[in-house]
Design an enzyme around this catalytic site. Structure first.
Site, PDB file in Angstrom:
ATOM      1  N   GLY A   1       0.901  -1.109   0.257  1.00 33.54           N
ATOM      2  CA  GLY A   1       0.243  -0.202   0.292  1.00 33.54           C
ATOM      3  C   GLY A   1       1.022   1.158   0.099  1.00 33.54           C
ATOM      4  O   GLY A   1       0.667   2.223   0.260  1.00 33.54           O
ATOM      5  N   ASP A   2       1.885   1.303   0.344  1.00 32.56           N
ATOM      6  CA  ASP A   2       3.206   1.728  -0.131  1.00 32.56           C
ATOM      7  C   ASP A   2       2.640   3.468  -1.528  1.00 32.56           C
ATOM      8  O   ASP A   2       2.671   2.445  -2.213  1.00 32.56           O
ATOM      9  CB  ASP A   2       4.278   1.668   0.482  1.00 32.56           C
ATOM     10  N   ALA A   3       2.865   4.599  -1.187  1.00 33.80           N
ATOM     11  CA  ALA A   3       2.197   4.789  -1.927  1.00 33.80           C
ATOM     12  C   ALA A   3       3.795   4.602  -2.944  1.00 33.80           C
ATOM     13  O   ALA A   3       3.812   5.129  -4.433  1.00 33.80           O
ATOM     14  CB  ALA A   3       2.473   6.426  -2.352  1.00 33.80           C
ATOM     15  N   GLY A   4       5.586   4.949  -2.370  1.00 31.93           N
ATOM     16  CA  GLY A   4       6.873   4.751  -3.782  1.00 31.93           C
ATOM     17  C   GLY A   4       5.583   3.824  -4.315  1.00 31.93           C
ATOM     18  O   GLY A   4       6.799   3.671  -5.761  1.00 31.93           O
TER      19      GLY A   4
END
Length: 294
Positions: A249-252
């Site tokens: 789920g990390d944006a990066g």
DNA sequence: CGCCAGGTTAGAG
DNA sequence: CTCTAACATGGC
């Protein structure tokens, strides 16, 4: 004794780590001066200020600046540095996998020898992750800077001040009135104090988590308010260097996968999981290089 | 001005 | 179980 060296694996490049360590001018927890890194840490309540320099690409030279140290302190410091740069891990299997990935291969080549930059202090990992939730990195660094200046211990050496991240005992003793002026939201303030209290009460500690298998470690961390899947995995990656931990789920990560799959939207969870399948057991390293990609 | 940023929680459906 | 608002504010 005031200096010693640590031999380096071939798959290690100090330059890439330096670049990472220099990424924010607001960082107070280490100081980079040209090709050397200065850092203050506590070993058995002793403040140890040391610097690291890479010699001949084959070893790190560690010099302790503020005092003479004994064998046992040296051994603790050495352990700290192995954790900081993830030096005790053989990452060749990961490189073998990545070489088959046409998207990651060029990133691997460009950043060959870049390892997990560890955060040996679990409390720092968790609080930093909470600070960084949902805001941009620049602002996150500003908040951390204020927290460290306000509550961290320090050492003055040759006209310069070196800082350590605040101890849980210190943060457990503050109130919202102390943190809100640092532009913590009420929610983040509550989380940070709650995490500190969990350490002080003994509910959680690095040693306790260290002995657990990955999934149990995750469960223990998630019990703390403010620590969700993302934060727990982030801590498992940075502090314990579990090679299979990664912040889903990390944006990066999402941005990297979006680019790789050539999407015009954010990838779904399934798409991300599918991409990570080929890195089973090495998700942490895949994450590291995906972050480098963007 | 609007939208997103290294998310999590509580509460509703 | 899944979906959503609220959280607070900087950066672009």
């Amino acid at each position: 004794m005031n200096s010693f060296s640590i031999p380096l694996p071939k798959e290690f490049n100090f330059e890439h780590h330096l670049t990472h360590l220099k990424r924010s001018p607001k960082e107070l927890l280490h100081t980079c001066v040209e090709d050397e890194v200065f850092k203050l840490i506590a070993i058995n309540d002793n403040k140890i200020l040391f610097k690291i320099k890479c010699i001949d690409k084959s070893h790190l030279l560690i010099t302790i600046l503020n005092k003479k140290i004994n064998e046992s302190t040296k051994s603790e410091l050495e352990k700290y540095i192995l954790e900081w740069f993830d030096l005790d891990k053989d990452i060749r299997p990961f490189y073998t996998l990545a070489a088959k990935d046409k998207f990651l291969k060029p990133v691997i080549q460009k950043f060959y020898g870049y390892r997990i930059v560890g955060q040996p202090d679990l409390f720092e990992s968790l609080v930093w992750a909470v600070i960084g939730q949902q805001i941009n990195l620049s602002f996150a660094y500003t908040m951390k800077q204020r927290l460290v200046e306000g509550f961290g211990e320090r050492l003055e050496f040759k006209e310069k001040i070196y800082y350590m991240f605040p101890k849980p005992e210190r943060i457990a003793s503050v109130t919202h009135d102390d943190l809100l002026p640092l532009q913590f939201s009420r929610q983040k303030s509550k989380y940070a104090i709650g995490i500190a209290e969990a350490f002080v009460s003994g509910q959680i500690s690095k040693d306790k988590i260290n002995d657990l298998p990955w999934d149990e470690a995750l469960n223990e961390l998630i019990k703390i308010k403010g620590v969700g899947q993302w934060t727990a995995n982030y801590a498992l990656l940075r502090t314990f260097r579990y090679p299979n931990a990664f912040p889903l789920g990390d944006a990066g990560i999402n941005n990297a996968i979006k680019k790789i799959l050539n999407l015009d939207r954010r990838p779904t969870t399934e798409e991300v999981i599918k991409y990570f399948k080929k890195y089973k057991g090495w998700e942490a390293y895949a994450t590291l290089y995906l972050w480098k990609m963007i």
